[in-house]
Design a protein around this motif. Structure first.
Motif, PDB file in Angstrom:
ATOM      1  N   GLY A 151     -72.338  26.485 -52.943  1.00  0.00           N
ATOM      2  CA  GLY A 151     -70.993  25.934 -52.742  1.00  0.00           C
ATOM      3  C   GLY A 151     -70.326  25.519 -54.037  1.00  0.00           C
ATOM      4  N   ALA A 152     -71.091  24.889 -54.925  1.00  0.00           N
ATOM      5  CA  ALA A 152     -70.525  24.478 -56.205  1.00  0.00           C
ATOM      6  C   ALA A 152     -70.145  25.684 -57.056  1.00  0.00           C
ATOM      7  CB  ALA A 152     -71.529  23.601 -56.956  1.00  0.00           C
ATOM      8  N   GLY A 153     -70.946  26.740 -57.005  1.00  0.00           N
ATOM      9  CA  GLY A 153     -70.606  27.947 -57.757  1.00  0.00           C
ATOM     10  C   GLY A 153     -69.321  28.590 -57.264  1.00  0.00           C
ATOM     11  N   LEU A 154     -69.143  28.636 -55.939  1.00  0.00           N
ATOM     12  CA  LEU A 154     -67.893  29.161 -55.389  1.00  0.00           C
ATOM     13  C   LEU A 154     -66.701  28.302 -55.806  1.00  0.00           C
ATOM     14  CD1 LEU A 154     -68.723  30.266 -51.728  1.00  0.00           C
ATOM     15  CD2 LEU A 154     -68.146  31.710 -53.671  1.00  0.00           C
ATOM     16  N   THR A 155     -66.871  26.966 -55.749  1.00  0.00           N
ATOM     17  CA  THR A 155     -65.777  26.063 -56.122  1.00  0.00           C
ATOM     18  C   THR A 155     -65.369  26.249 -57.570  1.00  0.00           C
ATOM     19  OG1 THR A 155     -66.577  24.436 -54.507  1.00  0.00           O
ATOM     20  CG2 THR A 155     -65.084  23.651 -56.220  1.00  0.00           C
ATOM     21  N   VAL A 156     -66.352  26.233 -58.465  1.00  0.00           N
ATOM     22  CA  VAL A 156     -66.053  26.398 -59.887  1.00  0.00           C
ATOM     23  C   VAL A 156     -65.451  27.772 -60.164  1.00  0.00           C
ATOM     24  CG1 VAL A 156     -67.087  26.500 -62.182  1.00  0.00           C
ATOM     25  CG2 VAL A 156     -67.831  24.761 -60.575  1.00  0.00           C
ATOM     26  N   GLY A 157     -66.020  28.812 -59.551  1.00  0.00           N
ATOM     27  CA  GLY A 157     -65.531  30.156 -59.809  1.00  0.00           C
ATOM     28  C   GLY A 157     -64.089  30.366 -59.389  1.00  0.00           C
ATOM     29  N   PHE A 158     -63.747  29.940 -58.166  1.00  0.00           N
ATOM     30  CA  PHE A 158     -62.381  30.150 -57.692  1.00  0.00           C
ATOM     31  C   PHE A 158     -61.387  29.239 -58.405  1.00  0.00           C
ATOM     32  CE2 PHE A 158     -64.338  32.244 -53.964  1.00  0.00           C
ATOM     33  CZ  PHE A 158     -63.546  33.384 -53.947  1.00  0.00           C
ATOM     34  N   CYS A 159     -61.791  28.007 -58.733  1.00  0.00           N
ATOM     35  CA  CYS A 159     -60.896  27.125 -59.495  1.00  0.00           C
ATOM     36  C   CYS A 159     -60.568  27.737 -60.849  1.00  0.00           C
ATOM     37  CB  CYS A 159     -61.542  25.748 -59.674  1.00  0.00           C
ATOM     38  SG  CYS A 159     -61.496  24.691 -58.218  1.00  0.00           S
ATOM     39  N   ASN A 160     -61.582  28.281 -61.521  1.00  0.00           N
ATOM     40  CA  ASN A 160     -61.337  28.892 -62.826  1.00  0.00           C
ATOM     41  C   ASN A 160     -60.568  30.205 -62.701  1.00  0.00           C
ATOM     42  OD1 ASN A 160     -62.607  26.861 -64.292  1.00  0.00           O
ATOM     43  ND2 ASN A 160     -64.603  27.833 -64.148  1.00  0.00           N
ATOM     44  N   LEU A 161     -60.774  30.920 -61.607  1.00  0.00           N
ATOM     45  CA  LEU A 161     -60.021  32.155 -61.394  1.00  0.00           C
ATOM     46  C   LEU A 161     -58.531  31.867 -61.292  1.00  0.00           C
ATOM     47  CD1 LEU A 161     -59.776  35.188 -60.722  1.00  0.00           C
ATOM     48  CD2 LEU A 161     -60.265  34.592 -58.332  1.00  0.00           C
ATOM     49  N   PHE A 162     -58.167  30.922 -60.425  1.00  0.00           N
ATOM     50  CA  PHE A 162     -56.750  30.587 -60.261  1.00  0.00           C
ATOM     51  C   PHE A 162     -56.201  29.867 -61.489  1.00  0.00           C
ATOM     52  CE2 PHE A 162     -58.104  30.527 -55.640  1.00  0.00           C
ATOM     53  CZ  PHE A 162     -57.616  31.793 -55.394  1.00  0.00           C
ATOM     54  N   CYS A 163     -57.055  29.108 -62.170  1.00  0.00           N
ATOM     55  CA  CYS A 163     -56.618  28.443 -63.394  1.00  0.00           C
ATOM     56  C   CYS A 163     -56.266  29.474 -64.465  1.00  0.00           C
ATOM     57  CB  CYS A 163     -57.716  27.502 -63.895  1.00  0.00           C
ATOM     58  SG  CYS A 163     -57.383  26.742 -65.496  1.00  0.00           S
ATOM     59  N   GLY A 164     -57.096  30.511 -64.611  1.00  0.00           N
ATOM     60  CA  GLY A 164     -56.802  31.540 -65.605  1.00  0.00           C
ATOM     61  C   GLY A 164     -55.506  32.272 -65.316  1.00  0.00           C
ATOM     62  N   VAL A 165     -55.251  32.587 -64.040  1.00  0.00           N
ATOM     63  CA  VAL A 165     -54.003  33.254 -63.673  1.00  0.00           C
ATOM     64  C   VAL A 165     -52.812  32.343 -63.947  1.00  0.00           C
ATOM     65  CG1 VAL A 165     -52.706  34.263 -61.768  1.00  0.00           C
ATOM     66  CG2 VAL A 165     -55.154  34.689 -61.963  1.00  0.00           C
ATOM     67  N   CYS A 166     -52.962  31.053 -63.612  1.00  0.00           N
ATOM     68  CA  CYS A 166     -51.882  30.089 -63.836  1.00  0.00           C
ATOM     69  C   CYS A 166     -51.546  29.961 -65.320  1.00  0.00           C
ATOM     70  CB  CYS A 166     -52.284  28.733 -63.256  1.00  0.00           C
ATOM     71  SG  CYS A 166     -51.137  27.381 -63.623  1.00  0.00           S
ATOM     72  N   VAL A 167     -52.585  29.799 -66.144  1.00  0.00           N
ATOM     73  CA  VAL A 167     -52.358  29.661 -67.583  1.00  0.00           C
ATOM     74  C   VAL A 167     -51.767  30.952 -68.158  1.00  0.00           C
ATOM     75  CG1 VAL A 167     -53.515  29.320 -69.792  1.00  0.00           C
ATOM     76  CG2 VAL A 167     -54.144  27.915 -67.849  1.00  0.00           C
ATOM     77  N   GLY A 168     -52.202  32.097 -67.657  1.00  0.00           N
ATOM     78  CA  GLY A 168     -51.658  33.356 -68.158  1.00  0.00           C
ATOM     79  C   GLY A 168     -50.180  33.516 -67.863  1.00  0.00           C
ATOM     80  N   ILE A 169     -49.769  33.158 -66.644  1.00  0.00           N
ATOM     81  CA  ILE A 169     -48.345  33.293 -66.287  1.00  0.00           C
ATOM     82  C   ILE A 169     -47.494  32.310 -67.084  1.00  0.00           C
ATOM     83  CG2 ILE A 169     -46.689  33.031 -64.408  1.00  0.00           C
ATOM     84  CD1 ILE A 169     -48.839  34.025 -62.510  1.00  0.00           C
ATOM     85  N   VAL A 170     -47.955  31.065 -67.187  1.00  0.00           N
ATOM     86  CA  VAL A 170     -47.191  30.075 -67.947  1.00  0.00           C
ATOM     87  C   VAL A 170     -47.167  30.435 -69.431  1.00  0.00           C
ATOM     88  CG1 VAL A 170     -47.053  27.639 -68.583  1.00  0.00           C
ATOM     89  CG2 VAL A 170     -47.710  28.269 -66.273  1.00  0.00           C
ATOM     90  N   GLY A 171     -48.302  30.934 -69.962  1.00  0.00           N
ATOM     91  CA  GLY A 171     -48.324  31.342 -71.364  1.00  0.00           C
ATOM     92  C   GLY A 171     -47.401  32.515 -71.636  1.00  0.00           C
ATOM     93  N   SER A 172     -47.300  33.431 -70.674  1.00  0.00           N
ATOM     94  CA  SER A 172     -46.364  34.539 -70.821  1.00  0.00           C
ATOM     95  C   SER A 172     -44.924  34.035 -70.882  1.00  0.00           C
ATOM     96  CB  SER A 172     -46.539  35.513 -69.652  1.00  0.00           C
ATOM     97  OG  SER A 172     -45.545  36.509 -69.673  1.00  0.00           O
TER      98      SER A 172
END
Length: 222
Positions: A151-172
């Protein structure tokens, strides 16, 4: 007259969902079913495998498999999020730098924020892998540890997945805005910092969930 009588369904075995994984879940019946092997017939064994349900499938999978999958997903999804974010912000940065070469250096901070997402997943995977112990006969504590790491691996993985997309769009957007109006760089950078904090939330939750998750040591290990 002449109609064929239907066969009685009293002794018919109805297959439950996931019965096809029964051969892979024999570990559960070996360790949790206290039946003498001489008293178990082939018909009874086949019937048990054919009528396997959801509970048997979930409990039949080794807790070390859950822990390994959770550890792998934590780093895999984090790297996917980091790569996705770098792809989004990198293309906009290079395109805008054709017109305004001055934005190349200071907008590299967006790439660093995206790369930090992959570092979060790597750190969590190292922490999780340190909890593994070679145990032959798992007990309740081992099942808790396996489920917690999954469960913790899923939580960390999906949080970082959406975080990376968020930072990429804002950085663009930050790179394009800086190319047009340089005074907007600092303001959008603050938004990007808050977006990168989403990954830290997942890391904190993952560490808290797995605080008491440890595989057992002792006589059952080799």
């Amino acid at each position: 007259v002449g109609r064929k009588r239907s066969t009685p369904t009293r002794n018919k075995v109805i297959k439950a969902p996931f019965s096809f994984v029964a051969p892979f879940c024999s570990w559960s019946h070996t360790h949790h079913t206290h039946v003498h092997p001489k008293t178990t017939t082939h018909h009874q064994t086949q019937k048990t495998k054919d009528t396997m349900g959801y509970e048997e499938v979930i409990s039949g999978i080794s807790p070390f498999a859950y822990a390994s999958i959770g550890t792998g997903l934590s780093i895999a999804l984090s790297i996917v999020g980091a790569a996705w974010g770098i792809w989004i912000t990198g293309t906009s940065l290079l395109g805008a730098a054709v017109k305004e070469p001055r934005i190349q250096s200071k907008n590299l901070i967006s790439i660093i924020f995206c790369e930090a997402v992959a570092i979060y997943g790597t750190i969590i995977a190292i922490i999780f892998s340190a909890k593994f112990q070679p145990v032959i006969d798992p007990v309740a504590q081992d099942f808790y540890t396996g489920y917690a790491l999954f469960g913790a691996g899923l939580t960390v993985g999906f949080c970082n997945l959406f975080c990376g997309v968020c930072v990429g769009i804002v950085g663009s957007s930050c790179a394009l805005a800086d190319a047009m109006r340089p005074e907007l760089f600092v303001k959008i950078l603050i938004v990007e910092i808050f977006g990168s904090a989403l990954g830290l939330f997942g890391v904190i939750v993952g560490i808290i969930v797995t605080t008491n998750a440890n595989f057992t040591k002792g006589g059952s290990s080799s």
